[in-house]
Write an enzyme that holds these catalytic residues in place. Structure first.
Site, PDB file in Angstrom:
ATOM      1  N   SER A 109       0.824  -1.170   0.105  1.00 25.74           N
ATOM      2  CA  SER A 109       0.082  -0.186  -0.075  1.00 25.74           C
ATOM      3  C   SER A 109       0.905   1.068   0.003  1.00 25.74           C
ATOM      4  CB  SER A 109      -0.921   0.131   1.208  1.00 25.74           C
ATOM      5  OG  SER A 109      -1.695   1.161   1.364  1.00 25.74           O
ATOM      6  N   TYR A 132      -2.355   5.927  -4.761  1.00 28.85           N
ATOM      7  CA  TYR A 132      -3.364   6.879  -4.988  1.00 28.85           C
ATOM      8  C   TYR A 132      -2.862   7.977  -5.617  1.00 28.85           C
ATOM      9  CZ  TYR A 132      -5.788   4.297  -1.230  1.00 28.85           C
ATOM     10  OH  TYR A 132      -6.533   3.334  -0.399  1.00 28.85           O
ATOM     11  N   THR A 158      -5.489   2.217  -7.287  1.00 25.60           N
ATOM     12  CA  THR A 158      -6.918   2.255  -6.411  1.00 25.60           C
ATOM     13  C   THR A 158      -7.904   3.400  -7.023  1.00 25.60           C
ATOM     14  OG1 THR A 158      -5.941   1.168  -4.601  1.00 25.60           O
ATOM     15  CG2 THR A 158      -8.114   2.193  -4.104  1.00 25.60           C
ATOM     16  N   LYS A 230      -7.992  -1.118  -9.536  1.00 28.89           N
ATOM     17  CA  LYS A 230      -8.407  -1.702  -8.491  1.00 28.89           C
ATOM     18  C   LYS A 230      -9.978  -0.986  -8.068  1.00 28.89           C
ATOM     19  CE  LYS A 230      -7.540  -3.662  -3.888  1.00 28.89           C
ATOM     20  NZ  LYS A 230      -8.249  -2.971  -2.873  1.00 28.89           N
ATOM     21  N   HIS A 254     -13.073  -2.475  -1.998  1.00 26.09           N
ATOM     22  CA  HIS A 254     -12.373  -1.643  -1.158  1.00 26.09           C
ATOM     23  C   HIS A 254     -12.652  -2.441   0.458  1.00 26.09           C
ATOM     24  CE1 HIS A 254      -9.569   1.834  -0.932  1.00 26.09           C
ATOM     25  NE2 HIS A 254      -9.478   1.400   0.509  1.00 26.09           N
TER      26      HIS A 254
END
Length: 365
Positions: A109, A132, A158, A230, A254
């Site tokens: 992440s 992100y 994402t 995603k 999510h």
């Protein structure tokens, strides 16, 4: 006295609850608003039945596969989840070592408790990097370059987080997130807020809610890595992903942490798979707790699944060993499910090996 040894993945959750402070446990387990989708993500699997075939030679079961050119021992990957140090002092470094030991892929992440570089140097696991997009594109570009330089094999964009979902446990707990290591010196994460969680305030300050399909071209222009999206839940978005030249999609809501009452991921997997029509790989995320869940996702067209919370529970309970145990348990259960369903290899798992609630209903009419 010692807690009994867990015999399945669900039993790690209670061990995790005992191991970490309530605020962090709530952060990991919580979903959005009424947590309807959170429950559905798991329960929707129960409405799919497996149609086993008998008298197949299952003396050898082969679960190995490749995802974007990376060989893995089974179609089970580690989903990107934030801040593993909330679960265990060794954080993502322990998770990465477990991934390497199990010969699978970890998606790091960008909200990790360690840097892109630290995770990369911890061991030689195959890693993807989750991204992100920030309001400041130069920061995003720097993160992408750092991931590429450090040997990450793909980017996972994402796409379902233009804003943070309403996670009421975090708001109630006034959840405080530490300085995010990947953004040190790039972005202040010391957001002062007297209401709710500072994670929410940080996301609002940092993430770019204007980022849209037309901007994928920019992201492709700054990297040579394959880009996965995603957060796809509909055939409309699946078609768009193919049109803009994305390398793969991950069907995901999510972990039910964004929009409550979005569908359980397993209920829309087939819609996405059929819209994509084999042009690019489809991976699956959400609610995997058993080998039979993985079998069902593969039968409905996923190339592999990603596991989020169970990995965190294993990490919280027993560190690196716990993560390894969780992945091994899921692998062993998948192997058993394949044997009992009459599928010696992954490509033997066909759509005819499962029946959805809708199909059962139709067959009764």
């Amino acid at each position: 006295q010692m807690a009994p040894e867990p015999v399945n993945v669900n039993e790690f959750q209670e061990l995790a609850r005992q191991a970490v402070p309530k605020m962090y446990y709530d952060f990991f387990t919580g979903g959005a608003e009424d947590e309807h989708t959170l429950r559905e993500n798991v329960e929707a699997f129960c409405r799919i039945t497996i149609r086993p075939r008998v008298l197949v030679d299952v003396s050898q079961i082969n679960m190995s596969t490749t995802v974007f050119g990376c060989s893995i021992s089974a179609p089970i990957m580690i989903s990107p989840t934030a801040m593993h140090q909330f679960a265990h002092p060794q954080g993502e470094l322990a998770t990465a070592r477990a991934a390497a030991a199990c010969n699978t892929i970890m998606v790091l992440s960008c909200m990790s408790s360690c840097t892109v570089e630290e995770a990369a140097s911890s061991c030689d696991a195959t890693r993807f990097f989750q991204l992100y997009v920030c309001k400041r594109r130069d920061i995003t570009a720097q993160l992408v370059q750092r991931a590429e330089r450090n040997g990450y094999k793909a980017l996972v964009l994402t796409a379902d987080t233009p804003r943070l979902g309403r996670r009421e446990a975090d708001i109630r707990n006034k959840m405080i997130s530490p300085q995010l290591k990947n953004f040190e010196g790039l972005l202040s994460t010391e957001v002062v807020t007297d209401r709710g969680s500072n994670l929410e305030a940080f996301t609002l300050a940092a993430s770019d809610a204007s980022f849209s399909w037309k901007d994928i071209g920019w992201l492709k222009s700054i990297t040579n890595l394959p880009i996965l999206i995603k957060g796809v839940l509909t055939h409309e978005d699946a078609i768009k992903a193919v049109e803009v030249g994305i390398a793969g999609v991950i069907v995901s809501n999510h972990g039910a942490r964004q929009l409550d009452h979005s569908p359980a991921t397993i209920s829309v997997l087939e819609e996405v798979v059929s819209a994509i029509g084999g042009k690019i790989p489809v991976l699956f995320d959400g609610g995997i707790r058993r080998g039979t869940d993985i079998f069902k996702a593969l039968a409905l067209g996923a190339q592999a699944v990603l596991v989020g919370r169970p990995v965190i529970y294993g990490l919280a309970a027993m560190g690196e060993q716990g993560v390894k145990r969780v992945i091994e348990m899921l692998k062993n259960e998948l192997e058993l499910a394949m044997a009992l369903a009459g599928c010696p290899t992954l490509k033997d798992i066909s759509r005819g090996h499962v029946q959805t609630e809708h199909e059962r209903f139709k067959s009764r009419l």
